[in-house]
Each structure stands twice: as structure tokens, then as C-alpha cells.
Design a protein around this motif. Structure first.
Motif, short mmCIF file in Angstrom:
data_model
loop_
_atom_site.label_atom_id
_atom_site.label_comp_id
_atom_site.label_asym_id
_atom_site.label_seq_id
_atom_site.Cartn_x
_atom_site.Cartn_y
_atom_site.Cartn_z
N VAL A 1 37.17 -39.52 4.87
CA VAL A 1 36.00 -40.40 4.82
C VAL A 1 36.38 -41.82 5.22
O VAL A 1 35.72 -42.45 6.05
N ARG A 2 37.45 -42.33 4.65
CA ARG A 2 37.85 -43.72 4.94
C ARG A 2 38.30 -43.87 6.39
O ARG A 2 38.02 -44.89 7.03
N GLU A 3 38.96 -42.88 6.91
CA GLU A 3 39.37 -42.94 8.30
C GLU A 3 38.17 -42.94 9.24
O GLU A 3 38.07 -43.76 10.16
N GLN A 4 37.22 -42.03 8.98
CA GLN A 4 36.05 -41.92 9.85
C GLN A 4 35.10 -43.11 9.69
O GLN A 4 34.35 -43.43 10.61
N ALA A 5 35.13 -43.76 8.53
CA ALA A 5 34.26 -44.92 8.30
C ALA A 5 34.67 -46.13 9.13
O ALA A 5 33.93 -47.13 9.19
N GLN A 6 35.83 -46.03 9.78
CA GLN A 6 36.25 -47.12 10.68
C GLN A 6 35.49 -47.07 12.00
O GLN A 6 35.53 -48.00 12.80
N SER A 7 34.80 -45.96 12.25
CA SER A 7 34.03 -45.81 13.48
C SER A 7 32.79 -46.70 13.44
O SER A 7 32.29 -47.05 12.37
N ASP A 8 32.30 -47.05 14.60
CA ASP A 8 31.06 -47.82 14.71
C ASP A 8 29.90 -46.84 14.80
O ASP A 8 29.68 -46.21 15.83
N ILE A 9 29.16 -46.68 13.70
CA ILE A 9 28.09 -45.68 13.64
C ILE A 9 26.76 -46.37 13.88
O ILE A 9 26.31 -47.21 13.09
N ASN A 10 26.14 -46.03 14.98
CA ASN A 10 24.81 -46.57 15.28
C ASN A 10 23.99 -45.49 15.99
O ASN A 10 23.49 -45.69 17.09
N TRP A 11 23.90 -44.32 15.33
CA TRP A 11 23.19 -43.19 15.94
C TRP A 11 21.69 -43.49 16.02
O TRP A 11 21.09 -43.97 15.07
N GLN A 12 21.11 -43.20 17.18
CA GLN A 12 19.68 -43.34 17.39
C GLN A 12 19.17 -42.11 18.12
O GLN A 12 19.83 -41.62 19.04
N ASN A 13 18.03 -41.60 17.69
CA ASN A 13 17.48 -40.48 18.45
C ASN A 13 16.96 -40.98 19.80
O ASN A 13 16.56 -42.14 19.93
N PRO A 14 16.97 -40.13 20.83
CA PRO A 14 16.48 -40.56 22.14
C PRO A 14 14.99 -40.84 22.11
O PRO A 14 14.26 -40.30 21.26
N ILE A 15 14.55 -41.69 22.99
CA ILE A 15 13.11 -41.93 23.17
C ILE A 15 12.64 -41.03 24.30
O ILE A 15 13.16 -41.08 25.42
N TRP A 16 11.66 -40.19 24.01
CA TRP A 16 11.13 -39.27 25.00
C TRP A 16 9.79 -39.78 25.53
O TRP A 16 9.05 -40.48 24.81
N TYR A 17 9.48 -39.39 26.75
CA TYR A 17 8.26 -39.84 27.40
C TYR A 17 7.50 -38.65 27.98
O TYR A 17 8.10 -37.68 28.45
N HIS A 18 6.19 -38.74 27.92
CA HIS A 18 5.35 -37.79 28.66
C HIS A 18 5.43 -38.13 30.14
O HIS A 18 5.93 -39.21 30.54
N ASP A 19 4.89 -37.22 30.99
CA ASP A 19 5.00 -37.45 32.43
C ASP A 19 4.15 -38.62 32.92
O ASP A 19 4.31 -39.07 34.05
N ASP A 20 3.27 -39.13 32.04
CA ASP A 20 2.49 -40.31 32.43
C ASP A 20 3.13 -41.61 31.94
O ASP A 20 2.57 -42.69 32.11
N GLY A 21 4.33 -41.49 31.33
CA GLY A 21 5.06 -42.67 30.87
C GLY A 21 4.78 -43.07 29.44
O GLY A 21 5.42 -43.99 28.93
N SER A 22 3.86 -42.37 28.74
CA SER A 22 3.58 -42.69 27.34
C SER A 22 4.65 -42.06 26.44
O SER A 22 5.31 -41.09 26.81
N ILE A 23 4.81 -42.64 25.26
CA ILE A 23 5.85 -42.18 24.33
C ILE A 23 5.50 -40.81 23.77
O ILE A 23 4.36 -40.57 23.35
N ALA A 24 6.49 -39.93 23.74
CA ALA A 24 6.30 -38.58 23.21
C ALA A 24 7.02 -38.45 21.87
O ALA A 24 7.94 -39.21 21.56
N GLU A 25 6.61 -37.46 21.08
CA GLU A 25 7.32 -37.17 19.82
C GLU A 25 8.67 -36.56 20.14
O GLU A 25 8.77 -35.69 20.99
N TRP A 26 9.71 -37.00 19.42
CA TRP A 26 11.06 -36.50 19.68
C TRP A 26 11.26 -35.15 19.01
O TRP A 26 11.18 -34.70 18.08
#
Length: 382
Positions: free
Chosen positions: A357-382
Motif C-alpha cells: 500500500v505504501r509503495e503504491q501510494a507513491q503513484s500519482d493517482i488521478n483516474w478519470q472516466n472518459p468523456i463520451w460523445y454522441h455522433d452529433d457532438g453532445s455528451i453521452a452517458e459513460w
């Protein structure tokens, strides 16, 4: 006995672990995290601990839960309830270790010996998802879950056919002896959900998960009128007050709270008991880490209406598994024949490998889910 300190560890791939310390040397672990909001959740945990819990007796769990929830003017929601959830898990872990008993014994003892678990399967084509289903069954799973593809707000018959083809390929490959849940993931609007539910029903899904977003749960009755497949929802509901209208209206068949998002072991037990009174089943949600899964399994053993446990830790291969490397014993969940057993050591039943745990906590964790788009450019549910 009193709480003297704590540490928080943000670790890969997207988790936050809490270590709660006492003056007796007993420590408890919890997993307070909202995926994609690690820093925000961490700050909420720190505020609660620094301003209230340090110096308190950790054994008074219900008093502390009430204070953490009711002691502030603003309450509820994913951040605050996840902060409370991870703290509550750690308190139960301490209490179990104090009394030398697994948490399920403190909750009244076993209602079962083991619980089914499912493996999520994916693939871009029907053939690929069928291959994934076959591999999961070969690995010992009796229950699977797949997600529907992205849908436009009102989509074409071809989109519905594509979803049906994916499920049909899985059903053809693994047969009728395997349960297959279908996760709509809130990607389907209430105008499209009844049609999709009706078209998939002949393939006998185990349930439809999040057929609509939680904020549109009042439309579940309309969807139910078009299908006999059980409807499941709840991973984005955070308290007994959030689920109360669904229980009251009998609008849902399976509730899916998470002990890391819905106020911890204490609150999820109350949600499950309320659901049991309405003949509603429970499948605890856990796309998270091993501490959260341990909390789930302690609850599963004590909840009579629990039916299947979510997990995303590839439990069929505990060795050389980075996701389970945070534990001293990666085999502690006892996966066999598609079922899990709760660890029977005191507390949550797991021993955390602090060096990892302590070793892995040295990592820079900034996970974000991708932003998806419909084919018209509007935001889609991920």
C-alpha cells in the motif's frame, strides 16, 4: 479505547484506503472512494475525522454514524456518504478485531455460507463478447454481466438489434445454465428502455441493471410493464432515504447499494432490511478494491435477501494479481465454483499488506472516466 489517528492512501488503479488507528494498537481499514473524485473524497474524510472522530471510542459505531450524518446541516450525496462509508467500514473492522469475531457475527451471524459472484464480460462484436463469456465460464463463473453499447437518446432499430445480438451470442455460447445480467448503465433513455427491455427478454437475462438513471427511477414501473425480467438499480443511490420511494412503490426487484458509497456497513444493512420487508432482493455493488469487497462479503453473509455479489478483481486468478496484491493473502475470498466465501478472521477478515500500500501510494493517482460523445457532438452517458 479511543481513535488516535489515521492515514489515507490513494493507490492504483483508482482507490482510496483508510487506516484508522487506536490507542490499543488495533487498526481498522476502510475504502472511502468516489471513482474519479479521489481528492474530493479524501478531503471529506479528513474533515469528518479531524473535526469529530479523533479521540472518540471507536466501538460506538451507531452513535458515530448518526453524528457524521445528522451532525451537519448538509448531508447525503456521493461524496459525503462515501466518506462516511469508508470510515464506518474501518470502525466495524476495529470492533470485530476488538471482540475477536468477523463482522458478520456481530451483525447476527450467518444467513448463508457462500454467495454467487459474477464476472463482467466485454467485447466490441458479438463474437468477441461470446469468447469472453466462454472464458469466464471456463474460469469457474456461473454468473456473468455485460453492458449494452452506447445509445442515442432515441436510437434506431439497428441499435436495439445490436444489443440483442450481443446477448444472443453469449446465450448461444454458454447455454441456459449460466445467468447473464444486462447492464443498461443509464445509457438508455426512458423512451428507449421499454423497447430494449422487451426485445431482450426472450433471451432470459437475470436482470436489467440501471435500465434508466437513478434520477428517472420513477419510470421503472413503465419499463416493468413491458418485461418480466427483474429490474435492478441502486449503485447511484446513497442512503435508505434515497431508496425509500423505490421500496414503497415496489418499483424495483433488486437493489444494488455499495458499502463504499452508501454509508458503509451500517447503512447498507438497514437498506437491505427495508428491502427484505418488501420482498426486494439485494446485490451489493463493488467495482472497487479488496477492502470494499471484504465489507460486502461480511454483509452478504448476514443479509438473507442477498443474491449475487459484484466484483471486478479477477478473483479466479489470485496469484500474480496486482489488484489483490494489497492483501497478505490474495486467496482470502475463497473463490470456487462461481461462489465467494466471507473471510472468517476478526473484523473484515483481511490483512492489508501495508508495504505494498505504501509503495503504491507513491503513484500519482488521478483516474478519470472518459468523456463520451454522441455522433452529433453532445455528451453521452459513460
Amino acid at each position: 479505547m479511543e481513535i488516535t489517528g489515521y492515514e489515507l492512501f490513494a493507490v492504483p488503479p483508482r482507490w482510496l484506503f483508510l487506516k484508522l488507528e487506536t490507542d490499543t494498537g488495533i487498526c481498522g481499514w476502510g475504502e472511502p472512494i468516489v471513482e474519479g473524485h479521489t481528492k474530493t473524497t479524501r478531503a471529506a474524510v479528513e474533515e469528518i475525522l479531524d473535526n469529530y472522530l479523533i479521540g472518540k471510542d471507536p466501538l460506538e459505531i451507531e452513535r458515530h454514524w448518526q453524528a457524521m450524518y445528522r451532525g451537519r446541516h448538509f448531508r447525503g450525496g456521493p461524496i459525503l456518504m462515501s466518506a462516511i462509508g469508508g470510515i464506518d467500514q474501518a470502525l466495524w473492522d476495529i470492533k470485530g478485531k476488538r471482540y475477536d469475531a468477523p463482522v458478520y457475527e456481530l451483525l447476527g451471524g450467518r444467513a448463508r455460507d457462500r454467495i454467487r459472484t459474477y464476472q463482467w464480460i466485454g467485447g466490441d462484436t458479438p463474437e468477441e463478447i461470446a469468447d469472453a463469456a466462454e472464458a469466464a465460464v471456463d474460469n469457474g463463473y456461473k454468473t456473468l454481466k455485460l453492458s449494452v453499447s452506447q445509445f442515442r437518446r432515441i436510437d434506431s432499430p439497428a441499435a436495439v438489434t445490436h444489443a440483442r445480438d450481443r446477448l444472443a451470442a453469449v446465450r448461444e455460447r454458454v447455454g441456459d445454465g449460466i445467468d447473464v445480467g444486462v447492464d443498461f448503465r443509464g445509457r438508455v433513455t426512458k423512451s428507449m428502455a421499454p423497447s430494449l427491455a422487451e426485445k431482450l427478454a426472450p433471451l432470459d437475462p437475470m436482470f436489467y441493471e440501471e435500465p434508466v438513471l437513478s434520477e428517472h427511477a420513477d419510470s421503472l414501473g413503465d419499463i416493468a410493464a413491458h418485461t418480466t425480467v427483474p429490474l435492478a438499480i441502486g449503485q447511484r443511490l446513497y442512503s435508505r432515504w434515497d431508496v425509500a420511494p423505490l421500496i414503497e412503490d415496489r418499483a424495483v426487484d433488486v437493489l444494488q447499494p455499495s458499502p463504499s458509497h452508501a454509508g458503509g456497513i451500517s447503512e447498507v444493512r438497514k437498506i437491505a432490511t427495508s428491502a427484505e420487508a418488501a420482498d426486494i432482493l439485494v446485490s451489493l455493488h463493488c467495482p472497487l478494491g479488496p477492502i470494499s469487497l471484504a465489507a460486502c462479503l461480511q454483509l452478504d453473509m448476514a443479509i438473507p435477501n442477498a443474491i449475487v455479489q459484484a466484483q471486478s478483481l479477477d478473483l479466479h486468478q489470485p496469484q500474480e494479481n496486482d489488484l489483490l496484491a494489497y492483501l497478505d493473502d490474495p486467496t482470502v475470498f475463497g473463490f470456487a465454483d462461481g461462489y465467494l466465501t466471507a473471510p472468517d478472521a476478526p473484523g473484515l477478515g483481511i490483512e492489508v499488506d501495508e508495504s505494498v500500500v505504501r509503495e503504491q501510494a507513491q503513484s500519482d493517482i488521478n483516474w478519470q472516466n472518459p468523456i463520451w460523445y454522441h455522433d452529433d457532438g453532445s455528451i453521452a452517458e459513460w
